[in-house]
Motif scaffolding. Structure first.
Motif, PDB file in Angstrom:
ATOM      1  N   THR A   1       0.797  -1.456  -0.023  1.00  0.00           N
ATOM      2  CA  THR A   1      -0.048  -0.067  -0.086  1.00  0.00           C
ATOM      3  C   THR A   1       0.856   1.086   0.081  1.00  0.00           C
ATOM      4  N   ILE A   2       0.722   2.199  -1.076  1.00  0.00           N
ATOM      5  CA  ILE A   2       1.453   3.356  -1.081  1.00  0.00           C
ATOM      6  C   ILE A   2       0.415   4.382  -0.441  1.00  0.00           C
ATOM      7  N   PRO A   3       0.765   4.873   0.753  1.00  0.00           N
ATOM      8  CA  PRO A   3       0.032   6.168   1.210  1.00  0.00           C
ATOM      9  C   PRO A   3       0.285   7.660   1.065  1.00  0.00           C
ATOM     10  N   CYS A   4      -0.472   7.872  -0.359  1.00  0.00           N
ATOM     11  CA  CYS A   4      -0.529   8.993  -0.759  1.00  0.00           C
ATOM     12  C   CYS A   4      -1.717   9.213  -1.529  1.00  0.00           C
ATOM     13  N   HIS A   5      -2.166  10.443  -1.998  1.00  0.00           N
ATOM     14  CA  HIS A   5      -3.496  10.662  -2.762  1.00  0.00           C
ATOM     15  C   HIS A   5      -3.170   9.852  -4.354  1.00  0.00           C
ATOM     16  N   VAL A   6      -4.445   9.442  -4.764  1.00  0.00           N
ATOM     17  CA  VAL A   6      -4.344   8.795  -5.992  1.00  0.00           C
ATOM     18  C   VAL A   6      -3.710   9.740  -7.176  1.00  0.00           C
ATOM     19  N   ALA A   7      -4.352  10.883  -7.054  1.00  0.00           N
ATOM     20  CA  ALA A   7      -3.855  12.009  -8.029  1.00  0.00           C
ATOM     21  C   ALA A   7      -2.542  12.193  -8.088  1.00  0.00           C
ATOM     22  N   GLN A   8      -1.752  12.173  -6.568  1.00  0.00           N
ATOM     23  CA  GLN A   8      -0.301  12.288  -6.534  1.00  0.00           C
ATOM     24  C   GLN A   8       0.403  11.356  -7.255  1.00  0.00           C
ATOM     25  N   PHE A   9      -0.052  10.148  -6.888  1.00  0.00           N
ATOM     26  CA  PHE A   9       0.331   8.851  -7.414  1.00  0.00           C
ATOM     27  C   PHE A   9       0.451   8.938  -8.960  1.00  0.00           C
ATOM     28  N   ARG A  10      -0.746   9.383  -9.469  1.00  0.00           N
ATOM     29  CA  ARG A  10      -0.771   9.427 -11.050  1.00  0.00           C
ATOM     30  C   ARG A  10       0.073  10.485 -11.541  1.00  0.00           C
ATOM     31  N   TYR A  11       0.281  11.533 -10.728  1.00  0.00           N
ATOM     32  CA  TYR A  11       1.250  12.562 -11.324  1.00  0.00           C
ATOM     33  C   TYR A  11       2.765  11.848 -11.385  1.00  0.00           C
ATOM     34  N   VAL A  12       3.282  11.176 -10.283  1.00  0.00           N
ATOM     35  CA  VAL A  12       4.429  10.576 -10.434  1.00  0.00           C
ATOM     36  C   VAL A  12       4.469   9.604 -11.625  1.00  0.00           C
ATOM     37  N   GLN A  13       3.330   8.659 -11.523  1.00  0.00           N
ATOM     38  CA  GLN A  13       3.404   7.623 -12.618  1.00  0.00           C
ATOM     39  C   GLN A  13       3.644   8.374 -13.986  1.00  0.00           C
ATOM     40  N   GLY A  14       2.821   9.633 -14.003  1.00  0.00           N
ATOM     41  CA  GLY A  14       2.946  10.194 -15.539  1.00  0.00           C
ATOM     42  C   GLY A  14       4.614  10.750 -15.735  1.00  0.00           C
ATOM     43  N   ILE A  15       5.172  11.251 -14.821  1.00  0.00           N
ATOM     44  CA  ILE A  15       6.715  11.578 -14.854  1.00  0.00           C
ATOM     45  C   ILE A  15       7.516  10.483 -15.254  1.00  0.00           C
TER      46      ILE A  15
ATOM     47  N   ASN B   1      10.534   7.172 -19.266  1.00  0.00           N
ATOM     48  CA  ASN B   1      10.525   5.852 -20.194  1.00  0.00           C
ATOM     49  C   ASN B   1      10.252   6.116 -21.509  1.00  0.00           C
ATOM     50  N   SER B   2       9.303   6.483 -21.872  1.00  0.00           N
ATOM     51  CA  SER B   2       9.010   7.007 -23.446  1.00  0.00           C
ATOM     52  C   SER B   2       9.851   7.787 -24.159  1.00  0.00           C
ATOM     53  N   TYR B   3      10.619   8.647 -23.328  1.00  0.00           N
ATOM     54  CA  TYR B   3      11.681   8.981 -23.738  1.00  0.00           C
ATOM     55  C   TYR B   3      12.796   8.466 -24.277  1.00  0.00           C
ATOM     56  N   HIS B   4      13.146   7.485 -23.332  1.00  0.00           N
ATOM     57  CA  HIS B   4      14.272   6.524 -23.395  1.00  0.00           C
ATOM     58  C   HIS B   4      13.866   5.371 -24.206  1.00  0.00           C
ATOM     59  N   HIS B   5      12.580   5.315 -24.927  1.00  0.00           N
ATOM     60  CA  HIS B   5      12.048   4.261 -25.761  1.00  0.00           C
ATOM     61  C   HIS B   5      12.055   3.075 -25.142  1.00  0.00           C
ATOM     62  N   HIS B   6      11.668   2.980 -23.627  1.00  0.00           N
ATOM     63  CA  HIS B   6      11.306   1.829 -22.909  1.00  0.00           C
ATOM     64  C   HIS B   6      10.062   1.628 -22.169  1.00  0.00           C
ATOM     65  N   HIS B   7       9.065   2.245 -22.955  1.00  0.00           N
ATOM     66  CA  HIS B   7       8.131   2.518 -22.582  1.00  0.00           C
ATOM     67  C   HIS B   7       7.275   1.127 -22.279  1.00  0.00           C
ATOM     68  N   VAL B   8       6.498   0.956 -20.952  1.00  0.00           N
ATOM     69  CA  VAL B   8       5.904  -0.372 -20.608  1.00  0.00           C
ATOM     70  C   VAL B   8       4.451   0.065 -20.428  1.00  0.00           C
ATOM     71  N   SER B   9       3.587  -0.592 -21.034  1.00  0.00           N
ATOM     72  CA  SER B   9       2.378  -0.064 -20.763  1.00  0.00           C
ATOM     73  C   SER B   9       1.381  -1.163 -20.040  1.00  0.00           C
TER      74      SER B   9
END
Length: 109
Positions: free
Chosen positions: A78-92, A97-105
């Motif tokens: 369990t990651i104790p942060c707001h879902v929106a904060q996690f999604r922001y970190v996830q986006g970064i 990873n997309s920039y480095h062409h190692h995108h995992v979807s």
């Protein structure tokens, strides 16, 4: 380490034997792991690539989980942060990873 423990960049990560239905396990792509994200009642199951556990931003979220729950979490991490904060970190992380062409979807709720 035969007891389900893995070490990710010196961070001992306990991966317990999860008791999910076979359908839930099939929904997790190879190389990914399910985590719970949220505070209190606001929790969401998110599938993340295992390689993200080595990213500094994700490692900070794991450190917050350690500070909050210790190393003895039972079941899903369990990651104790707001879902929106996690999604922001996830986006970064996803953008890097997309920039480095190692995108995992395998990110999905």
């Amino acid at each position: 380490m035969g007891n389900g423990e893995k070490h990710v960049r010196n961070f001992p990560l306990h991966l317990p034997h999860l008791h999910h239905s076979k359908k839930e396990v099939r929904n997790i792509p190879k190389g990914c792991l399910a985590v719970l994200v949220g505070l209190g009642e606001e929790q969401e199951r998110v599938i993340v690539p295992v390689m993200y556990f080595n990213h500094p931003l994700f490692m900070q979220l794991l450190k917050e989980a350690e500070d909050e729950y210790g190393f003895d979490q039972k079941g899903t991490i369990t990651i104790p942060c707001h879902v929106a904060q996690f999604r922001y970190v996830q986006g970064i992380i996803d953008q890097e990873n997309s920039y480095h062409h190692h995108h995992v979807s395998c990110f999905r709720a």
